[in-house]
Scaffold this motif. Structure first.
Motif: not given
Lengths: 745, 226
Positions: A554, A566, A586, A596, A613-615
């Motif tokens: 990531c 995102e 997280r 996240s 933010h990463i989900t």
């Protein structure tokens, strides 16, 4: 290939009082059948005016550009002029002359086209596409005297319509048709779907540099005109006068189609009360946005979510209105709580069952149109409640449900209407299965399939299908033995050539490029990259190693490949208590400076993919969402699990991706899954396997269409019989075959 | 109060970040001009709202400096003027409301998770009030945030005090301003996080004259170091 489609709009509803219009639509279809494009009945999308002030037909074609046709069914008695405006007397009333109506509509069309340089030359002030109008009088022979001499409108009597159109056709038959690009742009502008185009990155358009980062490829693949394909257009721009079922794979645009239907109905029939029912909490905002965006662009107004359109999650609660909670409120019932539902395999089903038991007779029809998204997740009890809530009689109730059986995360498949909508007092089904046979006006099938996948690139989709069905696994999870079933999900059966597929023979399937509309595959090929790069399988030894790999990848994607956080979704395939695992992940991401969210566990369920933010989520919660990068963690769990529930959750997770996928897992399981996936990709774009015995398939359709408790009951009986084989002698041969007793232990 | 400056605050925060690295799941700490604050800082406290709703709103709008693995949200806000003088400060802990029913037991309801339970709780609380017989509801064990405020210009109340949101107008006045780390230690019992590594007895003079460890965590007397 040339296609001239009819977009019926509300014709099914207006048809009984419109004999001339039905005839005219026949004539248009006959004369123009060799052209490429479509003609639409009262195409409201263009105009901000009410439906009465919409010309009867809009014809859009690659050969003739745009032709607006208005059919004047009643006799016009006289005409008067006030303030340079003409009014016609029809019956006892005066109304705007149809010339004015057509003129205004033509201006609206022109305004739409004017914004695109491809369609309108701003310097010379001319359109690059021909725009014509035609007025057709049905009851007036002396129509010339009704026309405003200053407007120069072309008019004919209904009896002359066919000749006129034939001449129109002949005059233009030698012209060069509009290019595909220009035509696509016209459609997008006319239909108003340009609002769905992803925001274009101007810099990437102007920048001629080659594509380097992952983000370059993503941006480039998003720079396409959003034009509905003909199938999507037909279905979304039509309002049936009864039930309709829409089957569509992941990423075929089911939600867009339903939202367009909601928005168009809302603008055509202001009084209609509409219900949009869905199951994934995170979808709430996107449904509301889609309807608002489209309705807003079309009418310049905000949709009436207060009184006319209810967007409901099937459940609901104090924080968000849902169908169950609202019904409880209006019926004066105390809603069941989670505690009361503990142990229920399908809590939603139990809620509605309880509701029907307590208040079945008190549910009254309030909705003119009900749209059900993700219908595969809903038990029959919910459909039965919807049936009672919808106005109209039997199969004339406007209930439209869209589903994808591969996205069912319960071990059931979509049932037929007879099993869905309940029974009347005499015990007969409220809606017969046969109600889905045949077409509505405009040849729109009542049972409709969306074959084209917009989201997921072909290699990813085929991997998802291949694993979901277990085509390269030791045990098959799903199998279709009919050619048509494969066609419906976008595959051609190369071998065998027979209609049905026998057991234990070699099967070759191909997924044609044309059914996948994501341009990423082509972009990669053009840039010399293998498309199989879209799926990476990563084997590691522990959960922590999975997290470390994901966090470093990531980090690389965000910092080197310029992917927006995102646009990354991480889906955890492990079952049971996975909250702590996701919080741990997280933490690992946070330690590297990446923020996240975990919708439904930490943040509220509808906080999905917030900016920067990463989900992190589960298959169930990811449904209906999409992103450019998808990570699957704990993928090893799929390898030895051939249940539809697990295999389908892999399918749902992978098909969230409109770009790259990472299948991450640990131990022996991931090695097995890797083997399965490489088998799938080796044969790309074909599947090549031996058809399994029907008895070997874990997800037997017959078996699947029963609820858990029924399955338990069947298993109980099977066990009794297996322990007491003498009972078999008492049972009919057919029943034995059906229960597959011989293959059971 | 003269001794508080930006550098001291930032050191204290850095120490928390380093020590609790394994427990931080969200970090929005940032410095804007002469303020230590969090990204997208929104002013105002949500008042007169049921605590689980208030808490969820803090989480959803990311109005925290740090989010810890037990889902406690922490706010650290210090605003200095150009001369390096502290104008205002706000430290807050929003503990996880923690429903009485442990989440683990609810997984039999496939797909329904913690926040769904919260919604259900909020939903049925209305019924509870009218129907006290109903026992089929979940309750939060925490019903309030706790905060420390400093406002040099305050007129209507003391310039620095503790406040508990659940009780209106209850303020514990202080004659000192807390550092982030001290505030955290003060709140230790409200969290499910091991803070022992943060306690450095040699360095923390104001803890040094206590021998009983528990009393160490809860005292309101600030001893100036000599």
């Amino acid at each position: 290939m040339k296609n001239f489609d009819f977009i019926a709009g509300s014709l099914a509803i207006d048809a009984p009082s419109s004999p001339f219009i039905l005839l005219a639509s026949q004539i248009i279809k006959e004369v123009f059948y060799e052209t490429n494009g479509y003609f639409a009945y009262k195409f409201i999308s263009i105009s901000k005016d009410n439906p009465k002030n919409i010309p009867t037909f809009l014809i859009v074609s690659q050969e003739y550009g745009i032709l607006i046709v208005d059919i004047i069914q009643e006799k016009v008695l006289s005409t008067i002029e006030r303030d340079e405006e003409f009014y016609w007397k029809i019956g006892d009333e005066f109304e705007y002359s149809r010339e004015t109506v057509v003129f205004n509509y033509e201006e609206d069309v022109k305004n739409r086209l004017r914004t695109k340089p491809l369609l309108f030359n701003k310097k010379k002030k001319i359109f690059n596409v021909e725009i014509n109008t035609l007025l057709v009088f049905c009851e007036n022979n002396e129509y010339q005297e009704l026309l405003d001499p200053d407007l120069d409108n072309i008019a004919v009597n209904f009896s002359e319509l066919k000749d006129y159109l034939e001449a129109f056709h002949a005059q233009r038959s030698l012209n060069t048709p509009l290019s595909d690009e220009v035509f696509a742009q016209i459609c997008s502008q006319i239909e108003g779907t340009y609002i769905f185009e992803k925001e274009k990155n101007i810099n990437s358009l102007l920048n001629e540099q080659s594509l380097v980062t992952v983000n370059d490829f993503i941006e480039e693949s998003l720079n396409v005109t959003f034009k509905q394909d003909r199938v999507q257009r037909q279905i979304s721009m039509q309002l049936p006068n009864g039930i309709q079922r829409i089957r569509g794979l992941a990423g075929t645009g089911k939600t867009i189609v339903l939202c367009l239907k909601a928005a168009l109905t809302h603008s055509t029939y202001k009084d209609f009360k509409i219900l949009y029912l869905f199951n994934t909490q995170s979808l709430y905002k996107s449904i509301q946005n889609l309807i608002t965006k489209y309705y807003g662009a079309e009418t310049g107004l905000l949709p009436d979510f207060e009184n006319k359109i209810d967007i409901y999650h099937a459940w609901g609660g104090a924080a968000k209105a849902g169908l169950y909670s609202e019904l409880c409120k209006s019926l004066g019932l105390k809603p069941l709580s989670f505690n009361q539902l503990r142990g229920s395999g399908d809590p939603l089903k139990s809620l509605y069952k309880d509701l029907l038991a307590k208040a079945s007779n008190r549910i009254t029809p309030v909705y003119d149109l009900v749209l059900i998204d993700e219908a595969q997740d809903f038990a029959p009890e919910i459909f039965e409640v919807v049936y009672k809530l919808t106005k109209g009689e039997g199969d004339k109730k406007r209930i439209i449900w869209a589903y994808d059986e591969f996205q069912s995360l319960k071990d059931t498949v979509i049932r037929e209407p007879e099993d869905l909508f309940g029974r009347n007092a005499e015990g007969e089904p409220n809606i017969l299965n046969a109600s889905l046979n045949g077409n509505y006006e405009g040849d729109i099938p009542k049972d409709f399939t969306l074959p084209n996948c917009y989201r997921t690139p072909r290699p990813v989709l085929m991997t998802a299908h291949g694993v979901a069905m277990g085509l390269y696994a030791p045990q098959k999870t799903h199998m279709f033995y009919e050619k048509t079933a494969w066609n419906a999900i976008g595959y051609n059966v190369i071998q065998p050539t027979t209609h049905s597929i026998p057991e234990k023979i070699e099967v070759i399937l191909e997924r044609p490029d044309s059914n996948s509309r994501n341009t990423l595959e082509k972009l990669l090929t053009d840039n010399g990259k293998p498309i199989t790069d879209l799926i990476k399988v990563k084997e590691v030894n522990s959960t922590l190693e999975q997290f470390d790999y994901i966090s470093s990848e990531c980090h690389r994607l965000i910092n080197e490949e310029k992917v927006a956080p995102e646009q990354i979704i991480i889906i955890n395939l492990s079952k049971g208590d996975n909250k702590h695992e996701m919080i741990r992940l997280r933490n690992v991401l946070a330690a590297r400076g990446m923020n996240s969210v975990i919708p439904g566990y930490v943040e509220s369920p509808d906080i999905f993919q917030p900016k920067d933010h990463i989900t992190i989520t589960t298959p169930f919660r990811a449904k209906g969402n999409e992103s450019n990068i998808v990570f699957l963690i704990n993928s090893q769990l799929v390898a030895d699990d051939h249940t539809p529930r697990t295999r389908n959750s892999f399918f749902v997770s992978l098909t969230r991706s409109r770009g790259w996928c990472y299948v991450v897992g640990e131990g022996e399981g991931i090695k097995k899954l890797k083997h399965e996936i490489s088998g799938i990709l080796r044969n790309f774009p074909t599947f090549n396997f031996i058809s399994p015995l029907k008895s070997e398939v874990t997800g037997k359709l017959d078996y699947l269409s029963r609820s858990d408790s029924e399955i338990d009951e069947i298993n109980r009986i099977v066990n009794i019989i297996n322990n007491n084989p003498e009972i078999l002698n008492l049972i009919d041969e057919n029943v034995i075959a059906k229960l597959n007793l011989k293959s059971e232990k | 109060m003269e001794s508080i400056n930006l550098k001291v605050i930032e050191n204290s925060i850095r120490e928390i970040q380093d020590t609790l690295k394994a427990d931080i799941i969200g970090n929005n700490i940032c410095r804007v001009g002469d303020s230590v604050t969090w990204n997208d800082y929104q002013t105002g406290i949500i008042k007169n709202t049921y605590y689980p709703i208030e808490y969820q709103s803090i989480i959803d709008r990311k109005q925290y400096s740090l989010l810890l693995s037990d889902l406690s949200a922490l706010q650290f806000y210090y605003n200095f003027n150009r001369d390096g003088k502290l104008i205002s400060a706000r430290l807050a802990l929003y503990p996880n409301p923690d429903l009485t029913l442990p989440v683990e037991n609810v997984n039999e309801l496939q797909n329904l998770q913690y926040r769904d339970l919260m919604y259900d709780h909020m939903f049925s609380i209305m019924d509870i009030m009218s129907d006290l017989e109903a026992r089929d509801c979940l309750f939060p064990t925490n019903t309030s945030h706790i905060r420390f405020d400093y406002d040099g210009d305050a007129k209507s109340h003391s310039t620095s005090h503790f406040q508990i949101s659940g009780i209106n107008d209850f303020r514990i006045d202080t004659n000192f301003i807390l550092l982030p780390k001290t505030f955290l230690l003060l709140c230790e019992n409200l969290m499910d996080i091991d803070l022992s590594l943060l306690i450095n007895l040699n360095e923390e003079h104001h803890f040094s004259d206590f021998t009983d460890k528990n009393r160490n965590k809860w005292h309101f007397r600030y001893l100036r170091s000599h």
